[in-house]
Structures are given as C-alpha cells and as structure tokens.
Motif scaffolding. Structure first.
Motif, PDB file in Angstrom:
ATOM      1  N   ILE A 206      -2.181  34.164 -31.044  1.00 34.77           N
ATOM      2  CA  ILE A 206      -1.004  33.592 -30.374  1.00 34.77           C
ATOM      3  C   ILE A 206      -1.379  32.830 -29.094  1.00 34.77           C
ATOM      4  O   ILE A 206      -0.690  32.870 -28.073  1.00 34.77           O
ATOM      5  CB  ILE A 206       0.028  34.697 -30.044  1.00 34.77           C
ATOM      6  N   ASP A 207      -2.499  32.077 -29.157  1.00 38.80           N
ATOM      7  CA  ASP A 207      -2.919  31.278 -27.991  1.00 38.80           C
ATOM      8  C   ASP A 207      -1.787  30.387 -27.472  1.00 38.80           C
ATOM      9  O   ASP A 207      -1.619  30.179 -26.284  1.00 38.80           O
ATOM     10  CB  ASP A 207      -4.095  30.367 -28.378  1.00 38.80           C
ATOM     11  N   TYR A 208      -1.008  29.932 -28.441  1.00 40.32           N
ATOM     12  CA  TYR A 208       0.003  28.931 -28.081  1.00 40.32           C
ATOM     13  C   TYR A 208       1.084  29.448 -27.147  1.00 40.32           C
ATOM     14  O   TYR A 208       1.818  28.677 -26.558  1.00 40.32           O
ATOM     15  CB  TYR A 208       0.647  28.351 -29.348  1.00 40.32           C
ATOM     16  N   ILE A 209       1.207  30.778 -27.027  1.00 38.18           N
ATOM     17  CA  ILE A 209       2.263  31.265 -26.128  1.00 38.18           C
ATOM     18  C   ILE A 209       1.827  31.260 -24.657  1.00 38.18           C
ATOM     19  O   ILE A 209       2.651  31.406 -23.755  1.00 38.18           O
ATOM     20  CB  ILE A 209       2.761  32.687 -26.498  1.00 38.18           C
ATOM     21  N   TYR A 210       0.541  31.073 -24.427  1.00 34.24           N
ATOM     22  CA  TYR A 210       0.057  31.146 -23.042  1.00 34.24           C
ATOM     23  C   TYR A 210       0.075  29.770 -22.369  1.00 34.24           C
ATOM     24  O   TYR A 210      -0.311  28.779 -22.983  1.00 34.24           O
ATOM     25  CB  TYR A 210      -1.376  31.682 -23.000  1.00 34.24           C
ATOM     26  N   TYR A 211       0.488  29.799 -21.164  1.00 37.40           N
ATOM     27  CA  TYR A 211       0.336  28.567 -20.383  1.00 37.40           C
ATOM     28  C   TYR A 211      -0.403  28.888 -19.083  1.00 37.40           C
ATOM     29  O   TYR A 211      -0.411  30.010 -18.613  1.00 37.40           O
ATOM     30  CB  TYR A 211       1.679  27.870 -20.128  1.00 37.40           C
ATOM     31  N   THR A 212      -1.016  27.836 -18.544  1.00 35.26           N
ATOM     32  CA  THR A 212      -1.944  28.012 -17.425  1.00 35.26           C
ATOM     33  C   THR A 212      -1.451  27.235 -16.211  1.00 35.26           C
ATOM     34  O   THR A 212      -0.976  26.102 -16.345  1.00 35.26           O
ATOM     35  CB  THR A 212      -3.338  27.472 -17.817  1.00 35.26           C
ATOM     36  N   SER A 213      -1.556  27.856 -15.058  1.00 30.43           N
ATOM     37  CA  SER A 213      -1.295  27.099 -13.829  1.00 30.43           C
ATOM     38  C   SER A 213      -2.360  27.444 -12.805  1.00 30.43           C
ATOM     39  O   SER A 213      -2.952  28.528 -12.859  1.00 30.43           O
ATOM     40  CB  SER A 213       0.107  27.395 -13.290  1.00 30.43           C
ATOM     41  N   ILE A 214      -2.613  26.523 -11.896  1.00 31.93           N
ATOM     42  CA  ILE A 214      -3.579  26.765 -10.821  1.00 31.93           C
ATOM     43  C   ILE A 214      -2.853  26.610  -9.498  1.00 31.93           C
ATOM     44  O   ILE A 214      -2.162  25.620  -9.253  1.00 31.93           O
ATOM     45  CB  ILE A 214      -4.787  25.802 -10.908  1.00 31.93           C
ATOM     46  N   LYS A 215      -2.988  27.653  -8.664  1.00 30.29           N
ATOM     47  CA  LYS A 215      -2.247  27.681  -7.404  1.00 30.29           C
ATOM     48  C   LYS A 215      -3.227  27.594  -6.233  1.00 30.29           C
ATOM     49  O   LYS A 215      -4.276  28.231  -6.239  1.00 30.29           O
ATOM     50  CB  LYS A 215      -1.455  28.992  -7.320  1.00 30.29           C
TER      51      LYS A 215
END
Lengths: 534, 247
Positions: A206-215
């Motif tokens: 289920i890779d597609y459910i993850y989203y990435t952000s950089i803070k």
C-alpha cells in the motif's frame, strides 16, 4: 470517479437491508469503491472507507481497524450488461474467488435514493480482523479497467526510509551516494556539486497511501510535498522495486535541521486526531550542512548591515581621499595665486623705473629754472608715486588711484604740456571701491609717451571711471597718432601690462579683467573692464 | 604757535623750516634738535606748542623722546621717511604724521589740524596711548584710537564687530552695541585692521571674522553675524573671504 463515489454514498446511506447477521449492521451501507458497498460491525466507530489516491486510479482503500466482520454488496444500474462483469476476491493476497460472474438469480432490486432502482447482490461476508480483503471488479468489455477495493483490517504500518541519497556531478556526468537505513537523525553535507536528493522507502502493498512532506524545523514551514512514489532504480532484498522520490537540493536554503514526514494521506477527511495520526507517521530528521548558504531576510539584514558598514567605510575612505585631493588642489590653486601675486609684485617694481627717472628729470628741470615751490610740490608727488610702488599694496581705492594718476600726469605735464581729465561719475563710490594698484598707470604712461608726447599742448588724455551694471570700466583715451594694436610691441609697458592682467585673472578667476585696445590715427582708447567687480 | 623741529638730518630740518616759513607763517620755529637729548633740553626750555618729530633717528626714536618727556603739553606731528612700524603705531593712535619729502599742501593741513587740537587739548591722552601700545612686549590684542568730535575712544580691536563705509566716513559697530561715526574713509581702517584678521567683504564692509556666525549662500554670498546682521560679500572678495573664514 471520486464524484461518483460520493453520489453513491449519499444514495446508499438511506438504503437499508433487512436481515442482520454476525453483528453486522446491514442497515447502514458504506461506499467501498466502484460498484461496491459494505456493511460493518455495528460497534465499529472509525470506519475510514473508500479513500482514493491521486496516483492510484480505480483503487479504493478502506481502513477498518475496529471492524471484525464485513459484508460486501455489488450494485448495478439497470442499463448495465451485468453478465459482462467478473469479480475476484483475495484474502491476504490469496484468491478465494476468481473471475466469477454475477449470479443473476440472486439479483434483487434495491432502491438507492428517491428515483433510481439498482440491481444488487451480496458478494459475501468476510472476517476482516488482521486481514486484508481485496476485491477486483471488471467488465469483460473493458478488462483493463479493474476496480480494486482494498479492505484493510490490519494496522497500517509506519513507512520506513531505506536510504537517503544524493546525486552529484562528476567529470563523466552524475553519480549517486547513499546513506542506507538512516537513523532518525542523519547528517547530510551538501556541496556545490550535489544537485538532487532521493528518499527510498520500504516496499509495501500500500505504498500509494503514503505521502511525504519535508518541514524546515527552524521555521516550521513545509518546504516540500509529494504524494507520488516512483519505481525503477532501487531494488530491495526480495528483488522488488522500492518506491522512491526525488527533490532538488535547492529546497534547502540554509544549513539546519529538516524533518522528513511520511504518513498515510486522505485520512484528514475523517478528522483523525493528531495523536492518533502520529501512530502511522514516520519522522526522520535531516541535518543539512550547506557549503553555500542561501540567506533568509534576517540574515540578509545582518549581512546587509555588515555590507553597508563596509561600503560606508569605503565611501569614507574615498571621501577622505577626495577631500585630500581637493585640499591638495586648493593648495595648488593657492600656490598658483601666491606665485601670481609674487609675479605681480615683481611686475610692479619693473614698471616704476620708466617714470621714476623721467619724473626726477622733470624736477631737476624745475630746480634749474629756479621754480622752488613747484619743485617742492612735484618732489612730493614723486615721493607719493614712489612710495606707492614700494609699498606694493595689492589694492588701492579709486580715490587713491586718481590721486596717483594726478601726481603722475601733473609731473608729465611739466615735460609735455598736454591737457588731461580724470572723470568719475558722482554715484561711483570712489572712496570705497578698490582696484589692483598700478593697473592704469602703465597705460597712462603709454598714452603720454607714445600718444601725446609729440603733440605738446594739443595733446589730450581723458581717463574715465565708469560703472556699467556690476562691471567697473576704466578707460584711457588719448589723441595721439595711434599704433597697430594687433602687433606685439616690444615696448616694455604694453607687454608688461598684458602680462599683469593675465596674472590678475589668475587671482580673480570669477571676476575677469578684460583688456581692449582700439587704436587708429586719431588716437588710442584702452579699456579695462573689471567684470562683476561692483 | 611755537614749534620745535626734531630730526637727525640737518637737510630735513632746513627743508621743513623753509616750507613752514613759506606755507605756515603762523608757526614760529623756536628751536631745532638733531638728537633726543638736545630735543629734551629744548622742549623743557621752550615749552613749545608743537613738535615736529622724526620717528627714526639713528638708534633712537621719536617715541623714546616722548617717553622721557613725562607730561606732554604740546602737539606732535610725526615726520618720517619710510617707517612702516612707526606709522602703523601712529595711525592706531589716530595721531598725525607727514611723509618726507614733505608736501607743502599736506603740511598746511597738518598744521591747521594741530591748531584745532591745541584748542581742544585732546592730544596728550593719545600720546600716552601711543607710548603704551609701543611698550607692549607680550603679544596682546592692540587697541585703536577712534577720534570723534569731542572725545577719543580707545577700543580693543577684538571689540570691533565690523565697519561700514559711508563715503569718506566710517561707522564702527562695537561689541557693546555702540555705533560710532569716524570721519576717515573705510580704506584707512581696512589697511590698519587687515593685519589683525579683519576682512574686506565688500567695498563698504570691513568685518571681524570672530563675530561671523556663518556663510550664507543667498545673493551669491552673505555673512551672517552673531547678532543676526547680514553682510554682503562682493564677488571679487568671495574667495578671499572664504579663505579667511576657513582658517
């Protein structure tokens, strides 16, 4: 697609099924993606149903952490060729049902909403606790369009970063270097040659459910976001492609700590509490050291201040240099003037022998003629003239100049017997207007010697002091035989006088002295204009 | 009017005697002296009304004679050939002087002025003032005698703010607010005071830079005085004035 799901959702919530079974609440239907609806345990509170993802079309993900059992129905519109549809059911990736057609005999009318009546049938009831049920539905008319509904009864795992990499330029092109299985805090030094960074995630179903952000941890601002994973470059232990994402180095404006956050998307739709969400969230800290910093406002301000200071210092130095140069220039000008003054003095003393000795001869003549009173008178005139030369005063008043000219002309009258007049208008403040001493004397001397000396009693000299706006005009007119004014006479008086006027112009730059000589056979007029003098 | 002539040159004594007898018959020369010792004796003996006094006499000066004479009940007309220092001192004291060779017309004027002074008896003050000025050894601010009709003001050069020409008259503006009219042309005071730092800002204005507040650009150049007076600066003088003020 999303729109359709919501339409269905709205319609279906009102639809109720008659019988209850195994604790499933069949009176309440949730959208489950595509043509599917589901019913879940009546006790289940958090049902995160039918999530969709930007990069995973036709896939519907329902997260059911509190659900034990699950009933699935399929709904068809009346105009659809139901016989074309096939479905496959997998439990934990193992097929239970494969490419099965719809049993038309079991289709019932089911009302959804106010108007439309659907044909519906159950696909089954499943235990979902710690399981994943996947149902694929497609029409044989369009076998590539497969609706995939995933019912996730397990706990969604936290994403894991397998590697952090950077790309850098080499002589041949580019190359990569990786930090594998990074710690929660990883140091990363970025040079000018580095241009692109890569984050490699562990492969899941289920890779597609993850989203990435950089803070940016300093400013708490999100500087990068991505919902998409790429596959291709990175292979894991099971020889499967690992999902990765790339971003440019330039997102890091300055050195410091940055946080990589990976978490399931779409759940925000259900207002999951932040504390709850944190269970599914992965956080890594990247400690970035930049070789070349990009500056923030505050930094720009402080550096700007420093730069201003340095520039200011430079300006000060330049200013000082200019000042020094000006001072030098001024000193040079002053020196020039002093030289001119010295030269003027010497010119003045050069002029005097001309009339001094002639005057003495005139007095001698009076003595020989026994004119004692006149001799006395002329002697004191002579003394006054001599004293004026010796005193070498820079400036004398017009009154003094007139007295000196009177003295001189009266002495010369003794020798030549001519007439003369010195005119000054009443409104000219002769007592207080000053002119350079010995300015007129040489021209008057010329008028006598070269102009009227031969004419005796017919000779006439007229001297005028005039005012023309701010100019002072001094003129000497004689009725002598004249001379060629354009020729450079070697006669000492004239060339010395010209020299003297040019020296005066060195000193009085802003108020130039203009000499004009007009001469013909009827006489000569010498005019000296002291511009802007008054 | 009884006069004594003092000069170390016999020719000058004879010249002056001839000129006086021809031009100023009212002056009776009672004695002549060619050194200050002899002059001292002659003055004490004859008690003259008028002294024609040479300034430079060998190693001594006419001022030396005045110093030893004590009380001075006579007028003095200085007679000098070319003595810048002496003439300056005499001018500061507003006393009269003649330049050699003596001009008969100037002699007449000087004698008539002396006659006037003998009547008003102002002179001994001026002579003492002159001697005090000459005695000054330490450099200090000089004073100048400003002769008015009925009195002579002795003013420190530092107390003169400025002078303004009015034809052949000069107005003095003093630091204490006084305004004095003197019947001499500005040129004379300009020559006297320039060595003491004064600047001729304009044909009609002589200014003490100590009282100048600032240089204004208006009208091409104006001096603002401490008391608010504005003094025009004429174009030929601008650079020179700036130079002096810049110091």
């Amino acid at each position: 697609m999303k729109k359709i799901i919501f339409i269905l959702l709205n319609l279906i919530i009102s639809v109720s099924a008659a019988n209850a079974q195994k604790g499933i609440d069949f009176s309440y239907n949730y959208a489950a993606g595509g043509k599917l609806l589901m019913c879940v345990d009546s006790l289940a509170k958090n049902v995160y149903y039918a999530n969709v993802f930007p990069n995973q079309p036709n896939t519907y993900f329902s997260y059911l952490p509190e659900v034990n059992n699950l009933g699935i129905q399929i709904y068809f519109r009346k105009n659809i060729n139901i016989e074309h549809y096939r479905y496959t059911i997998l439990a934990d990736n193992k097929p239970i049902v494969v490419n099965k057609s719809i049993n038309k005999a079991q289709l019932k009318d089911a009302q959804a909403g106010d108007e439309e009546v659907f044909s519906s049938t159950k696909l089954g009831t499943f235990s979902i606790k710690d399981k994943i049920i996947t149902i694929l539905v497609y029409s044989i008319e369009t076998p590539l369009i497969i609706d995939k509904s995933v019912f996730y009864g397990k706990l969604i795992p936290k994403a894991k970063i397998k590697a952090i990499g950077k790309r850098f330029t080499t002589e041949k092109g580019v190359d990569y270097s990786y930090i594998t299985d990074p710690k929660e805090k990883t140091n990363l030094h970025l040079t000018n040659k580095d241009d692109e960074l890569t984050i490699v995630k562990d492969r899941t179903e289920i890779d597609y459910i993850y989203y990435t952000s950089i803070k940016d941890k300093q400013t708490n601002k999100i500087i990068f976001e991505s919902t998409a994973w790429q596959y291709g470059g990175h292979i894991d232990d099971t020889h499967q492609f690992s999902p990765y994402l790339k971003f440019d180095k330039s997102i890091f404006k300055k050195s410091g700590d940055y946080e990589i956050i990976i978490k399931p998307s779409s759940f925000s739709r259900y207002k999951m509490l932040p504390k709850e969400m944190e269970k599914y969230t992965t956080r890594y800290t990247l400690s970035i050291t930049l070789e070349e910093e990009s500056y923030t406002k505050k930094e720009i301000y402080s550096y700007g201040l420093m730069a201003t200071f340095i520039i200011g210092l430079n300006f000060l130095l330049i200013f000082q240099a200019v000042k020094k140069r000006n001072k030098k220039k001024l000193a040079e000008t002053t020196q020039q003037k002093n030289i001119a003054k010295l030269q003027l003095n010497s010119v003045r003393s050069q002029l005097n022998p001309h009339f001094l000795f002639n005057a003495l001869a005139g007095i001698q003549n009076l003595m020989n003629k026994n004119e004692i009173d006149n001799a006395n008178r002329y002697l004191s005139k002579f003394a006054r003239l001599t004293r004026n030369v010796l005193d070498s005063k820079e400036l004398i008043s017009l009154t003094e100049e007139k007295t000196l000219l009177d003295d001189y002309l009266q002495m010369e009258q003794l020798r030549f017997g001519f007439q003369y007049k010195i005119n000054a208008p009443a409104d000219l403040d002769t007592e207080n207007i000053e002119i350079p001493s010995m300015l007129l004397q040489p021209f008057v001397e010329n008028a006598v010697k070269h102009g009227i000396a031969e004419k005796g009693a017919d000779g006439n000299i007229e001297i005028d002091f005039k005012k023309q706006s701010a100019d002072l005009i001094l003129s000497i007119k004689d009725n002598g035989k004249g001379f060629d004014a354009t020729k450079d006479y070697s006669g000492l008086g004239l060339s010395l006088s010209k020299n003297r006027i040019s020296l005066l112009n060195t000193i009085y730059k802003e108020t130039p002295f203009v000499l004009n000589i007009q001469s013909d056979t009827n006489g000569t007029v010498v005019t000296i204009t002291l511009t802007q003098w008054l | 009017m009884r006069a004594i002539l003092v000069d170390d040159e016999q020719a000058n004594l004879e010249n002056l005697q001839v000129l006086l007898s021809k031009n100023c018959p009212e002056v009776k020369v009672v004695a002549v002296a060619n050194n200050i010792e002899s002059a001292y004796d002659q003055v004490n003996l004859h008690r003259p009304d008028l002294l024609f006094l040479d300034i430079q006499m060998g190693k001594t000066t006419g001022f030396d004679l005045l110093n030893i004479l004590g009380e001075k009940s006579f007028e003095v007309i200085f007679v000098t050939a070319h003595d810048h220092y002496g003439i300056q001192a005499v001018k500061f004291a507003a006393l009269d002087y003649l330049l050699k060779p003596v001009d008969p017309d100037e002699l007449k004027i000087a004698v008539s002025k002396a006659t006037e002074r003998i009547k008003s008896r102002l002179n001994s003050d001026q002579l003492n003032f002159l001697l005090n000025q000459i005695k000054r050894t330490e450099p200090s601010i000089p004073k100048i005698a400003l002769p008015q009709q009925h009195e002579i003001r002795y003013v420190s050069v530092d107390d003169i703010i400025r002078c303004v020409a009015d034809n052949t008259y000069t107005f003095f503006f003093l630091a204490n607010g006084d305004k004095i009219l003197i019947s001499k042309p500005l040129k004379e005071y300009s020559d006297l005071l320039k060595p003491h730092g004064f600047v001729r800002a304009h044909q009609s204005h002589l200014v003490n830079p100590k009282f100048v507040k600032s240089w204004l650009k208006e009208d091409g150049g104006t001096l603002l005085m401490n008391n608010g007076d504005k003094i025009p600066v004429s174009k030929p003088n601008r650079e020179m004035v700036k130079e002096v003020l810049g110091k």
